[in-house]
Scaffold this active site. Structure first.
Site, mmCIF file in Angstrom:
data_model
loop_
_atom_site.group_PDB
_atom_site.id
_atom_site.type_symbol
_atom_site.label_atom_id
_atom_site.label_comp_id
_atom_site.label_asym_id
_atom_site.label_seq_id
_atom_site.Cartn_x
_atom_site.Cartn_y
_atom_site.Cartn_z
ATOM 1 C CB THR A 255 3.060 -13.413 1.084
ATOM 2 O OG1 THR A 255 3.398 -13.109 2.456
ATOM 3 C CG2 THR A 255 1.911 -14.388 1.059
ATOM 4 C CB VAL B 195 -4.111 3.692 -5.374
ATOM 5 C CG1 VAL B 195 -4.541 4.955 -4.652
ATOM 6 C CG2 VAL B 195 -5.322 2.928 -5.896
ATOM 7 C CB ALA C 211 -1.878 7.018 -1.712
ATOM 8 C CB THR D 261 -1.166 -2.757 1.655
ATOM 9 O OG1 THR D 261 0.132 -2.171 1.674
ATOM 10 C CG2 THR D 261 -2.208 -1.666 1.529
ATOM 11 N N GLY D 262 0.616 -4.978 3.160
ATOM 12 C CA GLY D 262 1.336 -6.251 3.117
ATOM 13 C C GLY D 262 0.727 -7.249 4.103
ATOM 14 C CG ASP D 263 0.834 -6.409 8.258
ATOM 15 O OD1 ASP D 263 1.869 -7.025 7.953
ATOM 16 O OD2 ASP D 263 0.807 -5.463 9.076
ATOM 17 C CG ASP E 81 8.790 -2.713 -0.707
ATOM 18 O OD1 ASP E 81 9.027 -3.119 -1.857
ATOM 19 O OD2 ASP E 81 7.644 -2.499 -0.280
ATOM 20 C CB SER F 87 4.039 -5.629 -5.216
ATOM 21 O OG SER F 87 4.987 -5.504 -4.178
HETATM 22 P P1 ATP Z 1 5.593 -6.858 2.532
HETATM 23 O O1 ATP Z 1 4.548 -6.075 3.261
HETATM 24 O O2 ATP Z 1 5.708 -8.221 2.994
HETATM 25 O O3 ATP Z 1 6.885 -6.124 2.440
HETATM 26 P P2 ATP Z 1 4.779 -5.977 -0.128
HETATM 27 O O4 ATP Z 1 5.889 -4.995 -0.205
HETATM 28 O O5 ATP Z 1 4.468 -6.753 -1.325
HETATM 29 O O6 ATP Z 1 4.998 -7.042 1.025
HETATM 30 P P3 ATP Z 1 2.791 -3.982 -0.315
HETATM 31 O O7 ATP Z 1 3.775 -3.175 -1.075
HETATM 32 O O8 ATP Z 1 2.068 -3.336 0.782
HETATM 33 O O9 ATP Z 1 3.453 -5.238 0.337
HETATM 34 O O10 ATP Z 1 1.749 -4.569 -1.367
HETATM 35 C C1 ATP Z 1 0.885 -5.637 -1.056
HETATM 36 C C2 ATP Z 1 -0.402 -5.480 -1.852
HETATM 37 O O11 ATP Z 1 -1.051 -4.283 -1.434
HETATM 38 C C3 ATP Z 1 -0.224 -5.352 -3.348
HETATM 39 O O12 ATP Z 1 -0.250 -6.614 -3.969
HETATM 40 C C4 ATP Z 1 -1.443 -4.529 -3.730
HETATM 41 O O13 ATP Z 1 -2.551 -5.389 -3.839
HETATM 42 C C5 ATP Z 1 -1.691 -3.657 -2.525
HETATM 43 N N1 ATP Z 1 -1.142 -2.291 -2.643
HETATM 44 C C6 ATP Z 1 -0.234 -1.713 -1.824
HETATM 45 N N2 ATP Z 1 0.024 -0.442 -2.178
HETATM 46 C C7 ATP Z 1 -0.762 -0.196 -3.248
HETATM 47 C C8 ATP Z 1 -0.979 0.950 -4.092
HETATM 48 N N3 ATP Z 1 -0.342 2.114 -3.901
HETATM 49 N N4 ATP Z 1 -1.864 0.835 -5.102
HETATM 50 C C9 ATP Z 1 -2.524 -0.307 -5.316
HETATM 51 N N5 ATP Z 1 -2.372 -1.426 -4.568
HETATM 52 C C10 ATP Z 1 -1.502 -1.372 -3.548
HETATM 53 MG MG MG Z 2 5.766 -3.127 -1.181
HETATM 54 NA NA NA Z 3 4.586 -9.344 0.682
HETATM 55 MG MG MG Z 4 5.206 -4.032 2.287
#
Ligand code: ATP
Ligand code: MG
Ligand code: NA
Ligand code: MG
Length: 278
Positions: free
Chosen positions: A114, A192, A194, A199-201, A88, A153
């Site tokens: 994803t 948000v 924080a 959330t990725g899961d 990331d 994202s």
């Molecule tokens: P992976 O977990 O596979 O590395 P990723 O980096 O895209 O994927 P996250 O960064 O956790 O995973 O984001 C996935 C989803 O979680 C986003 O599309 C959003 O809906 C939500 N999300 C995560 N963090 C936030 C945040 N700080 N504010 C708002 N939404 C968030």
């Molecule tokens: Mg991410």
């Molecule tokens: Na992802």
């Molecule tokens: Mg992630």
């Protein structure tokens, strides 16, 4: 726990705002095979969906590939949802030698992919600076295998302002008559301030569930997925801020996703984010 574990031996925290301690064992390919043998021996090897995420071992990932190939033979309509968890924000948190395995073996088997922006860039070797780049990258990912791709994202600028993050999706479905349908969508997700764990899961799991209900309607599947994310995160941050008290930042423990409390929203989310068809 599945993420941001630097090595098996030293489980040091590497991300601010996330858990200070990571524990657990890395399962070996051998150990995974033993479990799979048990599943086969008991004749419970018929699956409709497989979802994979964080993995940090080449031989484990290769065994996952072998198992999914077998399970697809047993059920040709099995849907494989792959969250190609590698890193990331420009940094990899799995060994670099996993990338060619994802590129050459895992992604070609996936039906739904994803990646976040960085993972999509790693897989295609293309940087994403504009929406056009994102579209091109999603098309390159389709060429590698999956008919559904969601960039969960990106740091592309949102038309709604810098308090939003942008997610994009693309679905290319081969119809029985040989023609293709192609849908591309874009979503602005309220940010948000924080760091959440899981959330990725949750995103990948919701894509699986909502694609099951709306297999040929990426827009609806993504709107429901992102709306679930919004409800869970909103409930979580509201509770965390309350626990932390005025003017204090919530701790990672207070930021544990309020999953059980969100059961009704997960099952039937009010749509709060509308996807734009590109
Ligand atoms: P992976 O977990 O596979 O590395 P990723 O980096 O895209 O994927 P996250 O960064 O956790 O995973 O984001 C996935 C989803 O979680 C986003 O599309 C959003 O809906 C939500 N999300 C995560 N963090 C936030 C945040 N700080 N504010 C708002 N939404 C968030
Ligand atoms: Mg991410
Ligand atoms: Na992802
Ligand atoms: Mg992630």
């Amino acid at each position: 726990c599945r993420r941001r574990r630097p090595t098996q031996k030293s489980l040091e925290p590497i991300q601010m705002g996330s858990y200070a301690h990571w524990k657990g064992q890395v399962l070996t390919a051998e150990e995974l095979n033993v479990l799979y043998e048990g599943i086969k021996l008991n004749n419970v090897n018929h699956y409709d969906y497989i979802l994979t995420g964080y993995s940090r071992d080449i031989s484990f990932l290769e065994t996952v590939v072998d198992i999914i190939k077998e399970l697809k033979k047993a059920n040709p309509s099995l849907v494989y949802v792959c969250d190609p968890v590698m890193g990331d924000q420009g940094a990899m948190y799995v060994p670099e030698n996993l990338l060619p395995v994802y590129k050459n073996k895992v992604v070609p088997l996936a039906d739904i992919l994803t990646p976040n922006q960085f993972e999509a860039e790693l897989l295609t070797g293309r940087k994403i600076n504009t929406e056009e780049d994102a579209i091109e990258v999603m098309d390159l990912l389709h060429k590698m295998g999956p008919e559904t791709v969601v960039l969960t994202s990106t740091d592309l600028p949102s038309k709604q302002g810098d308090q939003f993050l942008v997610a994009l999706g693309s679905q290319k479905i081969k119809k029985p008559d040989g023609t293709n349908t192609d849908q591309k969508i874009c979503m602005d997700i309220p940010k948000v301030d924080a760091v959440f764990v899981g959330t990725g899961d949750l995103f990948a799991a919701m894509m699986l569930a909502w694609t099951h209900h709306h297999p040929k309607d990426l827009k609806t599947a993504c709107e429901k997925t992102v709306s679930v994310m919004h409800h869970v995160i909103k409930r979580t941050i509201t509770y965390a801020n309350e626990m932390a008290g005025p003017g204090k930042r919530p701790t990672p423990a207070q930021l544990e996703l309020r999953m059980v409390q969100s059961k009704a929203d997960i099952e039937n989310p009010t749509i709060v984010v509308e996807a734009k068809v590109l």
